[in-house]
Structure formats: C-alpha cells, structure tokens
Design an enzyme around this catalytic site. Structure first.
Site, PDB file in Angstrom:
ATOM      1  N   SER A 142       0.872  -1.180   0.000  1.00  0.00           N
ATOM      2  CA  SER A 142       0.000   0.000   0.000  1.00  0.00           C
ATOM      3  C   SER A 142       0.906   1.226   0.000  1.00  0.00           C
ATOM      4  CB  SER A 142      -0.844   0.014   1.281  1.00  0.00           C
ATOM      5  OG  SER A 142      -1.498   1.261   1.451  1.00  0.00           O
ATOM      6  N   TYR A 155      -1.699  -1.340  10.271  1.00  0.00           N
ATOM      7  CA  TYR A 155      -1.694  -1.443   8.802  1.00  0.00           C
ATOM      8  C   TYR A 155      -0.361  -0.918   8.250  1.00  0.00           C
ATOM      9  CZ  TYR A 155      -3.828  -1.308   4.091  1.00  0.00           C
ATOM     10  OH  TYR A 155      -4.132  -1.521   2.767  1.00  0.00           O
TER      11      TYR A 155
HETATM   12  N1  LIG Z   1      -8.800  -0.765  -1.505  1.00  0.00           N
HETATM   13  C1  LIG Z   1      -7.807   0.080  -1.256  1.00  0.00           C
HETATM   14  O1  LIG Z   1      -7.985   1.309  -1.296  1.00  0.00           O
HETATM   15  C2  LIG Z   1      -6.422  -0.451  -0.951  1.00  0.00           C
HETATM   16  C3  LIG Z   1      -5.377   0.471  -0.838  1.00  0.00           C
HETATM   17  C4  LIG Z   1      -4.091   0.004  -0.553  1.00  0.00           C
HETATM   18  C5  LIG Z   1      -3.870  -1.358  -0.408  1.00  0.00           C
HETATM   19  N2  LIG Z   1      -4.921  -2.242  -0.516  1.00  0.00           N
HETATM   20  C6  LIG Z   1      -4.627  -3.670  -0.351  1.00  0.00           C
HETATM   21  O2  LIG Z   1      -5.195  -4.408  -1.416  1.00  0.00           O
HETATM   22  C7  LIG Z   1      -5.353  -5.769  -1.004  1.00  0.00           C
HETATM   23  C8  LIG Z   1      -6.703  -6.270  -1.456  1.00  0.00           C
HETATM   24  O3  LIG Z   1      -7.717  -5.607  -0.709  1.00  0.00           O
HETATM   25  P1  LIG Z   1      -9.034  -5.018  -1.380  1.00  0.00           P
HETATM   26  O4  LIG Z   1      -8.969  -3.542  -1.266  1.00  0.00           O
HETATM   27  O5  LIG Z   1      -9.270  -5.623  -2.700  1.00  0.00           O
HETATM   28  O6  LIG Z   1     -10.132  -5.482  -0.291  1.00  0.00           O
HETATM   29  P2  LIG Z   1     -11.344  -6.527  -0.376  1.00  0.00           P
HETATM   30  O7  LIG Z   1     -11.879  -6.611   1.016  1.00  0.00           O
HETATM   31  O8  LIG Z   1     -12.286  -6.150  -1.464  1.00  0.00           O
HETATM   32  O9  LIG Z   1     -10.621  -7.911  -0.758  1.00  0.00           O
HETATM   33  C9  LIG Z   1      -9.764  -8.562   0.145  1.00  0.00           C
HETATM   34  C10 LIG Z   1     -10.023 -10.067   0.079  1.00  0.00           C
HETATM   35  O10 LIG Z   1      -9.144 -10.724   1.009  1.00  0.00           O
HETATM   36  C11 LIG Z   1      -9.872 -11.755   1.637  1.00  0.00           C
HETATM   37  N3  LIG Z   1      -9.290 -12.132   2.931  1.00  0.00           N
HETATM   38  C12 LIG Z   1      -9.371 -11.477   4.118  1.00  0.00           C
HETATM   39  N4  LIG Z   1      -8.765 -12.178   5.088  1.00  0.00           N
HETATM   40  C13 LIG Z   1      -8.257 -13.291   4.504  1.00  0.00           C
HETATM   41  C14 LIG Z   1      -7.509 -14.404   4.985  1.00  0.00           C
HETATM   42  N5  LIG Z   1      -7.188 -14.513   6.293  1.00  0.00           N
HETATM   43  N6  LIG Z   1      -7.149 -15.363   4.099  1.00  0.00           N
HETATM   44  C15 LIG Z   1      -7.511 -15.285   2.790  1.00  0.00           C
HETATM   45  N7  LIG Z   1      -8.213 -14.261   2.280  1.00  0.00           N
HETATM   46  C16 LIG Z   1      -8.587 -13.272   3.119  1.00  0.00           C
HETATM   47  C17 LIG Z   1     -11.278 -11.195   1.783  1.00  0.00           C
HETATM   48  O11 LIG Z   1     -12.253 -12.234   1.985  1.00  0.00           O
HETATM   49  C18 LIG Z   1     -11.444 -10.462   0.472  1.00  0.00           C
HETATM   50  O12 LIG Z   1     -12.042 -11.286  -0.515  1.00  0.00           O
HETATM   51  C19 LIG Z   1      -5.120  -5.781   0.501  1.00  0.00           C
HETATM   52  O13 LIG Z   1      -3.810  -6.279   0.772  1.00  0.00           O
HETATM   53  C20 LIG Z   1      -5.227  -4.318   0.886  1.00  0.00           C
HETATM   54  O14 LIG Z   1      -4.504  -4.021   2.063  1.00  0.00           O
HETATM   55  C21 LIG Z   1      -6.183  -1.815  -0.789  1.00  0.00           C
END
Ligand SMILES: NC(=O)c1ccc[n+]([C@@H]2O[C@H](COP(=O)([O-])OP(=O)(O)OC[C@H]3O[C@@H](n4cnc5c(N)ncnc54)[C@H](O)[C@@H]3O)[C@@H](O)[C@H]2O)c1
Length: 293
Positions: A142, A155
C-alpha cells in the site's frame, strides 16, 4: 514474463476487489487461475466468473494466516496444474485507530493477515516459482508501506513489512545464479473495493471484547473510530480507482519485469515529502491526503 498463456496464476484474496480483478486479468491473458480466499461463497462466484472466460479456474478456500492452509493451496495448485508461474500475495485487511486506543488483538489480526499472509505465500510458493520455466511474484502492500499516517499503526507496520520483504526478495532474485523469478510490489492508493468492511472476516478470538472496549475506549475514541471508518468508506466509493485498472498495471509490470507498481503515482509527492524530511534528519510532519488525525 514473456507470456501468460497456458501458465498458472495464484491469487490470494481473490474473491473480491483487487484480487478478483487480478484473477480476471490473468484469465484474459489466457492463464489458468487458482483463486484463494477465506470467504467461500464469493470465492465460488469469482471462480465461476473467471472460468467463464474459457480458462481453467480453481477456487481453494484458504486462510493466509495459517501456514498449513497456504501450503495446502500450493499442493492443490501443483496437483492440478503441475507448476505455478504467477503468484499474487494480495489478501489483506485494514483496520485502525489511534495507537493509544488499540488493543493487542487489533495489531494481531491486521499483521496476521496482511504481513504473515505474505510470508506464508513466499514460504509455500517460492521453491515452486524457482522451479518453474519462468515466474513472477507480486505482493500487495500500500502507499501505507511507503509513509506512515496517523490512525493506521498496525496497517502501516504490516505494509512497511511487505515492501521490505519484496525489496529484499527482488535484490536476492536479481543476484541468484539459478532462479528466474521477477518480483514486484503493488502500492495502491484508494481503490474501489470492499476493504472498508474487512472486519467481516475477523476471527472471533481476535475481536475486541465488549468489556475491554468499555475499559479502554472513551466515547470520544469510539466516535473518532466511527468517523474514520465513514471517511474511508466514502473515499473508497467516491474517489476509488477501478480495481480492473490496478490489475492491468500489475500485469503490465509483470511483462516488463518492473518492481514498483503504484496505482496513483501522484502520491509519490507525499512519499517524497517524508523521504526529504528523513534526508534532512528532520522530524516527521503530515503532508498527505491520507491524514486521519
Ligand atoms: N482498496 C484500497 O484502497 C487499498 C489500498 C491500498 C492497499 N490495498 C490492499 O489491497 C489488497 C486487497 O484488498 P481489497 O482492497 O481488494 O479489499 P477486499 O476486502 O475487497 O478484498 C480482500 C479479500 O481478502 C480476503 N481475505 C481477508 N482475510 C483473509 C484471509 N485470512 N485469508 C484469505 N483471504 C482473506 C477477503 O475475503 C477479500 O475477498 C489488501 O492487501 C489491501 O490491504 C487496498
């Protein structure tokens, strides 16, 4: 990567958001896809969506906090496809609060998923990536892995860790006489996903106990936590980038063998501000859109 056609991609956190977009993106390139997630129903739906693109899709319920579960994922992948070429350690959860208001379970849950999940992925899959004809590993960090903002202690710690692991692995793979493994780290800004409801997957034993809450959270802290969540949810919905655009950047970086993947490169201005202060040995100041104090 020269080609992804007929190759095998593994994506964790593939039932939603960036992970699902990556799974669909790999399928569009002609790769077979293993989708791993802790949520069975959305996982089955994502598996069907990816399979509908005409590639072989396999959904495996996986908890990335559990080393055995991630090793079982690697075994299932090898059994079905014989090799693994692209790995995305993407599963991650967000959660925050000012450090003075946090409980140990808050640190443990976020770091278990977002940092240990990546470590487990590297541990289970790296030998197979090294053994493959050609391979690439990407982990999702991130912008919070490049600069620290208030309200996101666990985080920030997890994501700084992910950047450090991937930077180390990049340098090691570049010097490795045998391995042909590309390495990238994805540092997204705000992306339109379900991360604001990440608590849905928090295990019971890492939830705050009501009695603890009462003892440690003042009404003011509670209101602050609610305001922060609302702000994050609104920002995701209104300003968030389409996850498909983020996935396209990752896939292009794999073809180009580029390490850094930023969804919002303009945020480097904030990162540079932080790094400039460091270079001058000046104390941190906040100069960022992500400020939550
Ligand atoms: N959305 C944003 O703005 C953003 C910004 C920076 C980084 N991220 C990172 O992107 C990545 C994806 O997140 P996202 O935004 O798509 O969120 P999201 O919640 O839409 O998807 C995350 C997925 O991870 C799964 N998950 C959670 N715990 C788990 C576990 N213990 N084992 C296996 N799967 C698990 C959830 O069920 C979900 O399907 C993450 O690492 C998040 O930190 C997101």
């Amino acid at each position: 990567m020269q080609t992804m056609k007929g190759r095998t991609a593994v994506v964790t956190g593939a039932a939603s958001g960036i992970g699902k977009a990556l799974a669909l993106g790999f399928a569009a390139e002609g790769a077979n896809v293993v989708l791993a997630d802790v949520e069975p129903e959305p996982l089955a739906a994502a598996e069907a969506e990816v399979g509908a693109l005409g590639v072989d899709a396999l959904g495996v319920v996986t908890d990335v906090t559990d080393a055995d579960s991630v090793h079982a994922l690697a075994d299932r992948t090898l059994e079905r496809f014989g090799q693994v070429n692209m790995l995305c350690n993407n599963a991650g959860v967000g959660g925050g609060g000012l450090i003075k208001n946090l409980q140990l379970v808050d640190w443990k849950w976020v770091i278990d998923v977002s940092l240990w999940g990546v470590i487990h992925g590297v541990d289970a899959f790296l030998p197979h990536l090294i053994a493959a004809d050609e391979a690439h590993v990407m982990s999702t960090a991130s912008v919070a892995g490049l600069m620290a903002n208030p309200g996101l202690g666990p985080y920030n710690a997890a994501k700084y860790g992910v950047v450090a692991i991937m930077e180390t692995l990049y340098l090691e793979m570049e010097r490795d006489p045998v391995a042909d493994v590309g390495v990238s780290v994805l540092c997204p800004g705000i992306v339109r996903t379900n991360i604001a409801t990440a608590q849905r997957n928090r295990p019971d034993h890492l939830r705050r106990q009501r009695s603890d809450d009462g003892a440690t959270m003042t009404p003011e802290a509670r209101a602050e936590a609610r305001r922060r969540n609302d702000r994050i949810a609104a920002a995701l919905a209104e300003e968030g980038m389409d996850p498909a655009d983020v996935a396209a950047k990752v896939i292009q970086a794999m073809y180009d063998r580029r390490f850094w993947v930023l969804s919002h490169p303009e945020l480097l201005a904030d990162v540079n501000h932080r790094n400039h202060r460091l270079a001058q040995l000046e104390n941190p100041t906040l100069d960022s859109a992500f400020g939550t104090d």
